[in-house]
Design an enzyme around this catalytic site. Sequence first.
Site, PDB file in Angstrom:
ATOM      1  N   ALA A 113      -8.074   2.876   3.996  1.00 19.20           N
ATOM      2  CA  ALA A 113      -7.221   3.249   2.870  1.00 19.20           C
ATOM      3  C   ALA A 113      -7.084   4.763   2.826  1.00 19.20           C
ATOM      4  O   ALA A 113      -8.005   5.490   3.196  1.00 19.20           O
ATOM      5  CB  ALA A 113      -7.825   2.741   1.569  1.00 19.20           C
ATOM      6  N   GLY A 132       0.974   5.290  -4.143  1.00 24.60           N
ATOM      7  CA  GLY A 132       0.638   6.466  -4.951  1.00 24.60           C
ATOM      8  C   GLY A 132      -0.478   6.199  -5.941  1.00 24.60           C
ATOM      9  O   GLY A 132      -0.589   6.894  -6.959  1.00 24.60           O
ATOM     10  N   LYS A 142      -3.028   9.241  -6.889  1.00 24.63           N
ATOM     11  CA  LYS A 142      -2.587  10.203  -7.901  1.00 24.63           C
ATOM     12  C   LYS A 142      -2.716   9.617  -9.299  1.00 24.63           C
ATOM     13  O   LYS A 142      -3.154  10.298 -10.231  1.00 24.63           O
ATOM     14  CB  LYS A 142      -1.136  10.623  -7.650  1.00 24.63           C
ATOM     15  CG  LYS A 142      -0.592  11.462  -8.803  1.00 24.63           C
ATOM     16  CD  LYS A 142       0.857  11.811  -8.702  1.00 24.63           C
ATOM     17  CE  LYS A 142       1.315  12.447 -10.008  1.00 24.63           C
ATOM     18  NZ  LYS A 142       2.667  13.020  -9.953  1.00 24.63           N
ATOM     19  N   GLY A 171       0.815  -1.203   0.000  1.00 25.90           N
ATOM     20  CA  GLY A 171       0.000   0.000   0.000  1.00 25.90           C
ATOM     21  C   GLY A 171       0.850   1.255   0.000  1.00 25.90           C
ATOM     22  O   GLY A 171       2.087   1.197   0.005  1.00 25.90           O
ATOM     23  N   ASP A 172       0.206   2.403  -0.076  1.00 24.42           N
ATOM     24  CA  ASP A 172       0.879   3.714  -0.067  1.00 24.42           C
ATOM     25  C   ASP A 172       1.785   3.905  -1.279  1.00 24.42           C
ATOM     26  O   ASP A 172       2.771   4.643  -1.214  1.00 24.42           O
ATOM     27  CB  ASP A 172       1.699   3.903   1.222  1.00 24.42           C
ATOM     28  CG  ASP A 172       0.877   3.644   2.473  1.00 24.42           C
ATOM     29  OD1 ASP A 172      -0.213   4.216   2.581  1.00 24.42           O
ATOM     30  OD2 ASP A 172       1.335   2.863   3.334  1.00 24.42           O
ATOM     31  N   SER A 179      -3.476   6.549   9.364  1.00 30.39           N
ATOM     32  CA  SER A 179      -3.029   6.306  10.741  1.00 30.39           C
ATOM     33  C   SER A 179      -2.081   7.371  11.274  1.00 30.39           C
ATOM     34  O   SER A 179      -1.900   7.496  12.480  1.00 30.39           O
ATOM     35  CB  SER A 179      -2.321   4.948  10.806  1.00 30.39           C
ATOM     36  OG  SER A 179      -1.137   4.973  10.018  1.00 30.39           O
ATOM     37  N   HIS A 224      -5.788   7.849   0.126  1.00 29.21           N
ATOM     38  CA  HIS A 224      -5.255   8.289  -1.155  1.00 29.21           C
ATOM     39  C   HIS A 224      -5.064   9.800  -1.122  1.00 29.21           C
ATOM     40  O   HIS A 224      -6.017  10.544  -0.881  1.00 29.21           O
ATOM     41  CB  HIS A 224      -6.203   7.901  -2.295  1.00 29.21           C
ATOM     42  CG  HIS A 224      -6.246   6.431  -2.542  1.00 29.21           C
ATOM     43  ND1 HIS A 224      -7.116   5.827  -3.422  1.00 29.21           N
ATOM     44  CD2 HIS A 224      -5.511   5.424  -2.023  1.00 29.21           C
ATOM     45  CE1 HIS A 224      -6.916   4.522  -3.422  1.00 29.21           C
ATOM     46  NE2 HIS A 224      -5.948   4.261  -2.577  1.00 29.21           N
ATOM     47  N   ARG A 267       0.885   7.086  11.214  1.00 32.78           N
ATOM     48  CA  ARG A 267       2.032   6.363  11.771  1.00 32.78           C
ATOM     49  C   ARG A 267       3.223   6.450  10.822  1.00 32.78           C
ATOM     50  O   ARG A 267       3.065   6.542   9.609  1.00 32.78           O
ATOM     51  CB  ARG A 267       1.669   4.887  11.988  1.00 32.78           C
ATOM     52  CG  ARG A 267       0.738   4.644  13.153  1.00 32.78           C
ATOM     53  CD  ARG A 267       0.421   3.169  13.305  1.00 32.78           C
ATOM     54  NE  ARG A 267      -0.386   2.676  12.202  1.00 32.78           N
ATOM     55  CZ  ARG A 267      -0.789   1.414  12.082  1.00 32.78           C
ATOM     56  NH1 ARG A 267      -0.433   0.518  12.976  1.00 32.78           N
ATOM     57  NH2 ARG A 267      -1.542   1.038  11.065  1.00 32.78           N
TER      58      ARG A 267
END
Length: 425
Positions: free
Chosen positions: A39, A15, A18, A12-13, A299, A41, A301
């Site tokens: 999730a 991109g 975009k 995840g994360d 999160s 975005h 985090r």
Amino acid sequence: MNNIVIVGLQWGDEGKGKIVDYLSENADVVVRFQGGNNAGHTIVVDDEVYKLNLLPSAVLRPGKISIIGNGVALDSHALISEIESLKVKGVDVNYNNLMVSESCPLILSVHKDKEKLFEDLNGNHKIGTTNKGIGPCYEDKVGRRAIRLCDLENADELNKRLDTLLNYHNAIRKGLNYQVVKKEEILKEIQEISEKILSYKKPVWKILNDLMKEGKKIIFEGAQGAFLDIDHGTYPFVTSSNTVASQAITGSGLSSNAYIIGVVKAYTTRVGNGPFPTEQKNEVGDSLFTIGKELGTVSNRRRRCGWFDAVLVRQAVQLSGVSSIVLTKLDVLNSFDTIKICTGYKYSGKMYDYLPASHSIQGELEPIYEEFPGWKENTQGKRSIETLPINLIKYIEGLEKLIGVPIHLISTSPKREDVIKLKDF
């Protein structure tokens, strides 16, 4: 290429938001098909930052239809809050451009309670969830006791289903000496939001099939990444849904051939606990974190950071049938003298060219690296291939060779326009 599925190929994360936003300029519809408001975005348009959790990324483009499919665990309060926050920024979200599947299972306060309760019980063995209630909601869906969006229209049906749901949850709460939940509390929670959320309720599967017959271009927007998949990820440190491309069919109700695009970072990150073979607990990891601004969208985090893992991504490509790669956050690597790519693993004297399923082995894998020279040049915001350093081109070519599929697009900043097309799809 009327139908496109876009999925993350790491944890995840990557991109995806975009890229979905960029490609949706030439699409008519964007569909979320799994996950929930766990999730995140992030999209930057004209220096305005938008952070979406449930809404498809096309919501930021006028004239596009956004759809939330049946595979999504729906927090109705979170969705309405997200819609209202966008309206404050001038984004038009209405009953004509946003449709929510009538079959979506609803996240309720009992789900969030249960998730937090069991995370606390796990002590040092926590999964590291977002405590949004997604997992327990999916548990109830599989257990055939979930409250679905369509249930809110019929008071008798809702009451029956709530009895079934609370019999289960209160049995667990009693066993753990936790206060039981009264039906009136959950009814009030639902009634507070039902009128607003029901306005978006539609038979999404039928609408999608009709749109396909009309020749509309549809993008399916994945959440999380391949190695958070409940079946194919680093179990048990995974999410509660399938995140691979095949879930687009199950989670939307549209069965059709699609071109599958995988999105990857030029390095690797992970939020929460679980195996991470190329993690760098050193200056490299700190630099990636700082330059890449690697904080979780949902999160907040700190994301763990490490080198690009070609073994992992190649496996994800095969799991989702990916035909094309989009590479993001290349600019984060601008300052590195040397850049490493993991090409294999070693464990107990044995070599692996894939990620073994066993959690105990995953945590002990020793990565084997190939080194590439850095480009030591600012590439942030570049928009043409001619402006890219030769060493960056060599890095991309090395990735393509190791992954086994072409890289068609690269992203050079969070901004919508900062994309370079290397090849035609």
